[in-house]
Enzyme design. Structure first.
Site, PDB file in Angstrom:
ATOM      1  N   ALA A  29       7.512  -1.867   1.757  1.00  0.00           N
ATOM      2  CA  ALA A  29       8.050  -1.154   0.594  1.00  0.00           C
ATOM      3  C   ALA A  29       9.128  -0.157   1.039  1.00  0.00           C
ATOM      4  O   ALA A  29      10.210  -0.076   0.437  1.00  0.00           O
ATOM      5  CB  ALA A  29       6.922  -0.445  -0.145  1.00  0.00           C
ATOM      6  N   GLN A  42       1.284   3.356   2.178  1.00  0.00           N
ATOM      7  CA  GLN A  42       1.974   3.474   3.474  1.00  0.00           C
ATOM      8  C   GLN A  42       2.665   2.163   3.875  1.00  0.00           C
ATOM      9  O   GLN A  42       2.867   1.907   5.057  1.00  0.00           O
ATOM     10  CB  GLN A  42       0.993   3.921   4.562  1.00  0.00           C
ATOM     11  CG  GLN A  42       0.597   5.391   4.485  1.00  0.00           C
ATOM     12  CD  GLN A  42       1.789   6.344   4.642  1.00  0.00           C
ATOM     13  OE1 GLN A  42       2.885   5.955   5.031  1.00  0.00           O
ATOM     14  NE2 GLN A  42       1.572   7.617   4.334  1.00  0.00           N
ATOM     15  N   SER A  43       3.025   1.358   2.885  1.00  0.00           N
ATOM     16  CA  SER A  43       3.630   0.051   3.183  1.00  0.00           C
ATOM     17  C   SER A  43       4.975   0.173   3.916  1.00  0.00           C
ATOM     18  O   SER A  43       5.904   0.839   3.435  1.00  0.00           O
ATOM     19  CB  SER A  43       3.844  -0.701   1.862  1.00  0.00           C
ATOM     20  OG  SER A  43       4.728  -1.775   2.050  1.00  0.00           O
ATOM     21  N   ASN A  44       5.058  -0.507   5.052  1.00  0.00           N
ATOM     22  CA  ASN A  44       6.335  -0.575   5.785  1.00  0.00           C
ATOM     23  C   ASN A  44       7.330  -1.430   5.005  1.00  0.00           C
ATOM     24  O   ASN A  44       8.516  -1.141   4.963  1.00  0.00           O
ATOM     25  CB  ASN A  44       6.128  -1.197   7.165  1.00  0.00           C
ATOM     26  CG  ASN A  44       5.140  -0.401   7.997  1.00  0.00           C
ATOM     27  OD1 ASN A  44       5.308   0.797   8.166  1.00  0.00           O
ATOM     28  ND2 ASN A  44       4.102  -1.052   8.490  1.00  0.00           N
ATOM     29  N   ALA A  58       0.862  -1.185   0.000  1.00  0.00           N
ATOM     30  CA  ALA A  58       0.000   0.000   0.000  1.00  0.00           C
ATOM     31  C   ALA A  58       0.900   1.237   0.000  1.00  0.00           C
ATOM     32  O   ALA A  58       2.115   1.125   0.207  1.00  0.00           O
ATOM     33  CB  ALA A  58      -0.889  -0.013   1.242  1.00  0.00           C
TER      34      ALA A  58
END
Ligand SMILES: Cc1ncc(COP(=O)(O)O)c(C=O)c1O
Length: 350
Positions: free
Chosen positions: A88, A84-86, A82
């Site tokens: 990524a 806000q992906s941690n 997403a």
């Protein structure tokens, strides 16, 4: 136990790996909360994995994933999540350490404001990742991630035509190689517990892609641990998800040359603390986040750890976990979400 731990460590040492984080991460007891809840509550601090203050559980997987990417001669790493992906953000950060180019395909469940980037989106830009935004079109996250995968294919073809080798990491780093990172995490924890002569009754954690759980379940099989694993799901998943997680665990064990079988029955998923969906806080998760912050000064995140911690609190309060139990909550990081968009954070200040 010591013999099994040593054996597991020797298997893990043979896998290609790069050193990214600070391991072992600390384990400590939450004295005040333990007293308040009538249990012994410990925290495993994977929010402190490094390499900067925005660490998290994905660094464990990335040590093996990027080790694999480098051993295959890749220069570009593509991954998904997403906005806000941690995962990524940690992938982008880790790529920089290894001189790899990070390319992210990010699903906008909550639409980011290009003029006011927040949380992980901001960090992705600071580390100079190539960011491609994919509209989720109101679909559940696992459907949206399929869309991201399709959109990445054109970019991968383009790079390959230019002669670049790409390494593709699935969302959450949930591949057999990534899963080895959490087998290693489980072995690390058991080694720490063994040295403290502490036998845990439960390990509890937030489950997203399922890679963390696959690694923990595989690690548990590998060293025949009796500790129960309680996994709280924080996103919608297709109904075959338990089978997918079990296969991931078994494929990772196979890579280590082991044929111990994890079955879907070995996995304790609970989806009752998800609420309305991924990135949508619940009353209980907000309460859990504030309780930990205001009792112990520990910050957890609204999307993953607070939902899982709300489940754990409920289990303790309802006596599903007996009084006096020794419980370890795996703090998997994600606190950058405290600086994300308002609808993700929820009402944490009141
Ligand atoms: C903070 C945090 N906790 C837990 C998880 C869940 O890990 P997994 O995707 O391996 O299930 C994630 C995944 O992104 C995460 O960012």
């Amino acid at each position: 136990m010591e013999v099994q731990i040593k054996h597991a460590q020797s298997l893990l040492e043979k896998m290609p790996k790069v050193k990214l984080g600070f391991f072992p991460t600390p384990v400590h007891k939450l004295e005040k909360l333990s007293k308040k809840l009538g249990v012994e509550l410990y925290l495993k601090r994977d929010d402190l994995t490094g390499i900067n203050v925005y660490g998290g559980n994905k660094m464990r997987k990335l040590e093996f994933l990027l080790g694999d990417a480098i051993s295959q001669g890749a220069k570009h790493v593509i991954t998904f999540g997403a906005t806000q992906s941690n995962h990524a953000m940690q992938t982008a950060t880790a790529c920089r350490i290894c001189d790899l180019k990070p390319i992210l395909f990010l699903l906008s469940i909550v639409t980011p404001d290009e003029n006011d980037l927040r949380g992980n989106m901001l960090l992705d830009k600071i580390v100079g990742a190539e960011v491609n935004i994919v509209s989720s079109e109101g679909k559940p996250i696992f459907e949206g991630l399929k869309l991201s995968r399709q959109q990445s294919e054109k970019r991968i073809r383009e790079l390959e035509e230019q002669g670049h080798k790409c390494y593709v990491i699935p969302a959450g780093g949930a591949s057999p190689v990534g899963t080895i990172g959490f087998i290693s995490g489980f072995v690390e924890l058991m080694d720490q517990m063994n040295k403290k002569e502490l036998q845990l009754d439960y390990i509890s954690h937030a489950s997203g892609s399922g890679g963390t759980l696959a690694g923990l379940a595989a690690g548990k099989k590998l060293i025949n641990s009796k500790t129960k694993i309680l996994s709280f799901r924080v996103s919608e998943k297709p109904k075959e998800h338990p089978e997918t997680v079990a296969s991931l665990a078994n494929d990772a064990l196979n890579l280590l040359g082991m044929d111990k079988m994890v079955t879907p029955d070995d996995l304790n998923f609970d989806i009752n603390y998800l609420g309305e969906g991924y990135e949508i806080p619940t009353e209980a998760s907000t309460e859990a986040l504030k309780l930990l912050a205001r009792t112990e000064g520990i910050l957890i995140d609204p999307v993953y750890t607070a939902k899982a911690f709300s489940g754990l609190l409920d289990y303790i309060r309802k006596g599903i976990i007996p009084e006096g139990s020794k419980i370890l909550f795996w703090h998997t990081g994600g606190t950058t979400a405290l600086f994300a968009e308002k609808q993700i954070i929820g009402d944490i200040c009141s």
